[in-house]
Write a protein that holds these residues in place. Structure first.
Motif, PDB file in Angstrom:
ATOM      1  N   MET A  70       4.461  -5.622   3.094  1.00  0.00           N
ATOM      2  CA  MET A  70       4.259  -6.546   2.008  1.00  0.00           C
ATOM      3  C   MET A  70       5.062  -7.809   2.299  1.00  0.00           C
ATOM      4  O   MET A  70       6.127  -7.743   2.890  1.00  0.00           O
ATOM      5  N   ARG A  81      -4.897   2.057  -3.223  1.00  0.00           N
ATOM      6  CA  ARG A  81      -4.750   0.639  -2.903  1.00  0.00           C
ATOM      7  C   ARG A  81      -4.275  -0.146  -4.116  1.00  0.00           C
ATOM      8  O   ARG A  81      -4.624   0.172  -5.242  1.00  0.00           O
ATOM      9  N   THR A  87      -3.071  -4.082  -0.524  1.00  0.00           N
ATOM     10  CA  THR A  87      -2.137  -3.261   0.232  1.00  0.00           C
ATOM     11  C   THR A  87      -2.479  -1.792   0.061  1.00  0.00           C
ATOM     12  O   THR A  87      -2.751  -1.333  -1.052  1.00  0.00           O
TER      13      THR A  87
END
Length: 128
Positions: A1, A35, A8
């Motif tokens: 991240m 996700r 992500t």
């Protein structure tokens, strides 16, 4: 991240000690996957996650999380997931998972290459 929000993949494994009756506990393991459409080093927004919890007595619970809140405090990411048990032990009950995650790299990595993982403590509550 990184600092910029982006989709992500979230994946984690957990070990739990579960109270299944007064004075009775069983070990359990959890595997969470899904996700977040907009995650960054600061927050994890609107994740769609599923967790399968396997209890030491052979039972299991499948949990679908569809709501979250998160905040980063002093380098620790605090995340609260909310959802429902969709199959198995506790089917139909609400589930809340609270996580305190520490980054696997220095927080300054968020400014350059990004954070690739974290570790921490999680508490899972399944209740009516």
């Amino acid at each position: 991240m990184t600092l910029l929000p982006r989709q992500t993949r979230v994946q984690t494994r957990a070990g739990y000690t579960c109270a299944v009756a007064p004075g009775r506990t069983v070990p359990a393991t959890g595997h969470l996957e899904g996700r977040s459409p907009s995650a960054s080093c600061v927050t994890v927004n609107s994740p769609r996650l599923e967790e399968v919890v396997r209890y030491g007595d052979g039972k299991r619970s499948s949990i679908a999380y569809d709501n979250s809140t998160s905040v980063r405090v002093a380098g620790v990411l605090l995340v609260r997931l909310s959802g429902r048990v969709v199959e198995g032990r506790g089917e139909g009950l609400t589930a809340h998972r609270t996580v305190a995650a520490l980054p696997g790299e220095l927080p300054t990595s968020c400014l350059s290459s990004g954070l690739r993982g974290s570790s921490g403590e999680a508490q899972l509550e399944i209740k009516s």
